[in-house]
Design a protein around this motif. Structure first.
Motif, PDB file in Angstrom:
ATOM      1  N   ARG A  64       0.899  -1.070   0.111  1.00 30.92           N
ATOM      2  CA  ARG A  64      -0.101  -0.208  -0.017  1.00 30.92           C
ATOM      3  C   ARG A  64       0.934   1.308   0.141  1.00 30.92           C
ATOM      4  N   ILE A  65       1.955   1.258   0.753  1.00 31.00           N
ATOM      5  CA  ILE A  65       2.924   2.405   0.581  1.00 31.00           C
ATOM      6  C   ILE A  65       3.303   2.752  -1.059  1.00 31.00           C
ATOM      7  N   ALA A  66       3.703   1.428  -1.652  1.00 36.52           N
ATOM      8  CA  ALA A  66       4.142   1.615  -2.861  1.00 36.52           C
ATOM      9  C   ALA A  66       3.107   2.027  -3.694  1.00 36.52           C
ATOM     10  N   ARG A  67       1.880   1.793  -3.588  1.00 35.39           N
ATOM     11  CA  ARG A  67       0.805   2.056  -4.293  1.00 35.39           C
ATOM     12  C   ARG A  67       0.286   3.643  -3.988  1.00 35.39           C
ATOM     13  N   LEU A  68       0.315   4.086  -2.883  1.00 33.84           N
ATOM     14  CA  LEU A  68      -0.035   5.407  -2.396  1.00 33.84           C
ATOM     15  C   LEU A  68       1.242   6.424  -3.036  1.00 33.84           C
ATOM     16  N   ARG A  69       2.293   5.877  -3.162  1.00 33.50           N
ATOM     17  CA  ARG A  69       3.446   6.612  -3.662  1.00 33.50           C
ATOM     18  C   ARG A  69       2.965   7.139  -5.170  1.00 33.50           C
ATOM     19  N   VAL A  70       2.472   6.228  -5.954  1.00 38.59           N
ATOM     20  CA  VAL A  70       2.156   6.297  -7.267  1.00 38.59           C
ATOM     21  C   VAL A  70       1.115   7.400  -7.249  1.00 38.59           C
ATOM     22  N   ILE A  71       0.112   7.142  -6.293  1.00 44.41           N
ATOM     23  CA  ILE A  71      -1.298   8.008  -6.363  1.00 44.41           C
ATOM     24  C   ILE A  71      -1.116   9.427  -6.082  1.00 44.41           C
TER      25      ILE A  71
END
Length: 104
Positions: A64-71
């Motif tokens: 989720r950290i990686a995904r939020l970084r993109v978002i």
């Protein structure tokens, strides 16, 4: 470790004082439900404050950290949401750092 836990506690308190951005209750940047993003990360952060995460929660936290970084790059135009989710991201990264240290 105590210093990192203190930092996490302060960031968590700061984060908890912010209201969830109302316009993101139904908005899904890049197909991502931000309510679930918030709930997943908040659960992992809260658990990390209490002790080492189990493997499942650790994997959720990191993904989720990686995904939020993109978002975050996709929501910059909304200052309120950007501030909220940036603080969530920073808090989650600190929780991951603590959990990773506990696993070492």
């Amino acid at each position: 470790m105590d210093e990192l836990l203190g930092q996490l506690s302060r960031k968590w308190e700061e984060f908890e004082s912010l209201p969830f951005p109302a316009n993101f209750r139904s908005r899904e940047p890049d197909g991502e439900c931000m309510v679930m993003m918030d709930a997943d990360l908040a659960g992992c952060i809260s658990s990390a404050m209490k002790g080492r995460l189990d493997d499942r929660r650790s994997a959720i936290l990191h993904s989720r950290i990686a995904r939020l970084r993109v978002i975050l790059s996709l929501i910059r135009e909304d200052e309120n949401a950007s501030n909220y989710f940036t603080l969530l991201h920073e808090t989650a990264m600190l929780a991951a750092e603590i959990d990773d240290a506990r696993r070492a």
